[in-house]
Write a protein that holds these residues in place. Sequence first.
Motif, PDB file in Angstrom:
ATOM      1  N   ASP A  84      54.738  62.802  41.222  1.00 41.47           N
ATOM      2  CA  ASP A  84      53.826  63.885  40.867  1.00 41.47           C
ATOM      3  C   ASP A  84      52.518  63.351  40.294  1.00 41.47           C
ATOM      4  N   TYR A  85      52.580  62.150  39.754  1.00 37.71           N
ATOM      5  CA  TYR A  85      51.389  61.509  39.188  1.00 37.71           C
ATOM      6  C   TYR A  85      51.532  60.012  39.416  1.00 37.71           C
ATOM      7  N   VAL A  86      50.483  59.369  39.910  1.00 36.76           N
ATOM      8  CA  VAL A  86      50.530  57.933  40.191  1.00 36.76           C
ATOM      9  C   VAL A  86      49.386  57.225  39.470  1.00 36.76           C
ATOM     10  N   PHE A  87      49.725  56.139  38.791  1.00 32.29           N
ATOM     11  CA  PHE A  87      48.727  55.248  38.218  1.00 32.29           C
ATOM     12  C   PHE A  87      48.571  54.049  39.149  1.00 32.29           C
ATOM     13  N   CYS A  88      47.363  53.857  39.637  1.00 36.76           N
ATOM     14  CA  CYS A  88      47.047  52.724  40.510  1.00 36.76           C
ATOM     15  C   CYS A  88      46.241  51.733  39.684  1.00 36.76           C
ATOM     16  N   ILE A  89      46.867  50.620  39.327  1.00 37.97           N
ATOM     17  CA  ILE A  89      46.264  49.627  38.434  1.00 37.97           C
ATOM     18  C   ILE A  89      45.759  48.464  39.277  1.00 37.97           C
ATOM     19  N   THR A  90      44.466  48.196  39.202  1.00 36.97           N
ATOM     20  CA  THR A  90      43.872  47.208  40.104  1.00 36.97           C
ATOM     21  C   THR A  90      43.274  46.016  39.359  1.00 36.97           C
ATOM     22  N   THR A  91      43.138  44.921  40.100  1.00 35.79           N
ATOM     23  CA  THR A  91      42.349  43.776  39.645  1.00 35.79           C
ATOM     24  C   THR A  91      40.927  44.250  39.358  1.00 35.79           C
ATOM     25  N   THR A  92      40.261  43.619  38.398  1.00 32.46           N
ATOM     26  CA  THR A  92      38.915  44.030  38.026  1.00 32.46           C
ATOM     27  C   THR A  92      38.006  44.198  39.250  1.00 32.46           C
ATOM     28  N   ARG A  93      37.241  45.252  39.237  1.00 28.15           N
ATOM     29  CA  ARG A  93      36.362  45.537  40.370  1.00 28.15           C
ATOM     30  C   ARG A  93      35.290  44.471  40.540  1.00 28.15           C
ATOM     31  N   SER A  94      35.024  43.672  39.490  1.00 29.40           N
ATOM     32  CA  SER A  94      34.027  42.599  39.598  1.00 29.40           C
ATOM     33  C   SER A  94      34.537  41.422  40.422  1.00 29.40           C
ATOM     34  N   ARG A  95      35.860  41.391  40.708  1.00 30.11           N
ATOM     35  CA  ARG A  95      36.451  40.281  41.461  1.00 30.11           C
ATOM     36  C   ARG A  95      37.138  40.722  42.750  1.00 30.11           C
ATOM     37  N   SER A  96      37.313  42.018  42.942  1.00 32.01           N
ATOM     38  CA  SER A  96      38.052  42.489  44.116  1.00 32.01           C
ATOM     39  C   SER A  96      37.526  43.848  44.551  1.00 32.01           C
ATOM     40  N   GLY A  97      37.563  44.074  45.870  1.00 31.14           N
ATOM     41  CA  GLY A  97      37.132  45.363  46.410  1.00 31.14           C
ATOM     42  C   GLY A  97      38.214  46.424  46.386  1.00 31.14           C
ATOM     43  N   ILE A  98      39.433  46.061  45.946  1.00 34.36           N
ATOM     44  CA  ILE A  98      40.534  47.013  46.022  1.00 34.36           C
ATOM     45  C   ILE A  98      40.323  48.202  45.099  1.00 34.36           C
ATOM     46  N   HIS A  99      39.681  48.009  43.959  1.00 34.23           N
ATOM     47  CA  HIS A  99      39.457  49.127  43.033  1.00 34.23           C
ATOM     48  C   HIS A  99      38.579  50.185  43.683  1.00 34.23           C
ATOM     49  N   ASP A 100      37.446  49.763  44.233  1.00 32.60           N
ATOM     50  CA  ASP A 100      36.536  50.731  44.845  1.00 32.60           C
ATOM     51  C   ASP A 100      37.178  51.407  46.056  1.00 32.60           C
ATOM     52  N   ASN A 101      37.960  50.660  46.826  1.00 34.40           N
ATOM     53  CA  ASN A 101      38.650  51.258  47.970  1.00 34.40           C
ATOM     54  C   ASN A 101      39.634  52.326  47.516  1.00 34.40           C
ATOM     55  N   ALA A 102      40.368  52.042  46.443  1.00 35.06           N
ATOM     56  CA  ALA A 102      41.339  53.006  45.942  1.00 35.06           C
ATOM     57  C   ALA A 102      40.652  54.247  45.388  1.00 35.06           C
ATOM     58  N   VAL A 103      39.530  54.057  44.706  1.00 38.49           N
ATOM     59  CA  VAL A 103      38.791  55.202  44.173  1.00 38.49           C
ATOM     60  C   VAL A 103      38.286  56.081  45.310  1.00 38.49           C
ATOM     61  N   GLN A 104      37.710  55.462  46.350  1.00 38.74           N
ATOM     62  CA  GLN A 104      37.225  56.249  47.485  1.00 38.74           C
ATOM     63  C   GLN A 104      38.365  57.003  48.159  1.00 38.74           C
ATOM     64  N   ALA A 105      39.492  56.334  48.318  1.00 36.48           N
ATOM     65  CA  ALA A 105      40.639  56.986  48.951  1.00 36.48           C
ATOM     66  C   ALA A 105      41.159  58.137  48.118  1.00 36.48           C
TER      67      ALA A 105
END
Length: 313
Positions: A84-105
């Motif tokens: 019902d609720y998911v926390f997506c914890i990512t590597t710092t956005r200054s070192r990886s594009g995964i944070h921004d990709n997850a936010v856009q998604a």
Amino acid sequence: MRIGIVIDSACDLPADFIEREQITILPVTVQIGQAVLADMRNEEATLNFLTGDTAAQAYNADTTPYTVQQVHDLFLSKLVLDYDYVFCITTTRSRSGIHDNAVQASYTILNEYRPARQAAGNNTPFSLRVIDSQNVFSAVGVLAVEAARLRAAGEGAPKIRARLENLALHTQGYMVPPDLHYLRNRIKKRGDKSVSFLSATLGTALDIKPILHCNRGETGPVGKIKGFEPAAEKLFDYAGKRVRAGLMTPTMGLSFGGELEGMRALPGYQRLIDTCAEHNVEVFESVMGLSGMVNVGKGALVIGFAAENAPFA
């Protein structure tokens, strides 16, 4: 409320913890020449992949995080049904594009989840929060461990979110890289200028090893020690000092770019383990993920914990 936890594969945590807590991984794909492997935090696969000619060319690897579409598809096919609720914890956005990709998604996921949940007979709302850990490797794992602990204690999503976002500001990651030339080549490929050619050359010539610190997405050297083992011992002893002073969570993360027995044989390791045991701090040891290892080099040592920032001494 069913709360899920998602991490990217550069978050260093033991495989048994990930399995026990049913944590979902967003893999990073690593390509070295013609060899390709999706990093799913399989320690054996990681160590087997980085052998022979592949290991020799690792400095030239291409790493590709999960795309916006892949994150979107994973959530809509599985996570919106399981939680019902998911926390997506990512590597710092200054070192990886995964944070921004997850936010856009997340924008499209929150707009499109209803039909999938309704088809499964669930008409309740679904929410997700992408948390920038502002850190790397085993330091990211500190947040994931805390999320799992709070979930197990029955805390609600708002309290977990506030806790994780505050904790991210105070999570400290430290690393001793084994080879400055390798690290320089990798960060140059990534467009980062934090290790200059001069310092890399000087460090290699004199066997000087920097101790690098990451907090709030910023990385820089906090010490220079002659020799890898003395640098590792200095870092272990510093971490022990921080444990004795008091941490914000009872968690110490250790990751190593190779077999864990290599880390356990380093001077100062057992002192840190004993100090953590004396102060009821749980230690989470893991082989560094594949994407992390190709970025910082085999044999790197990383320590992560949560505490107020303090001088390295």
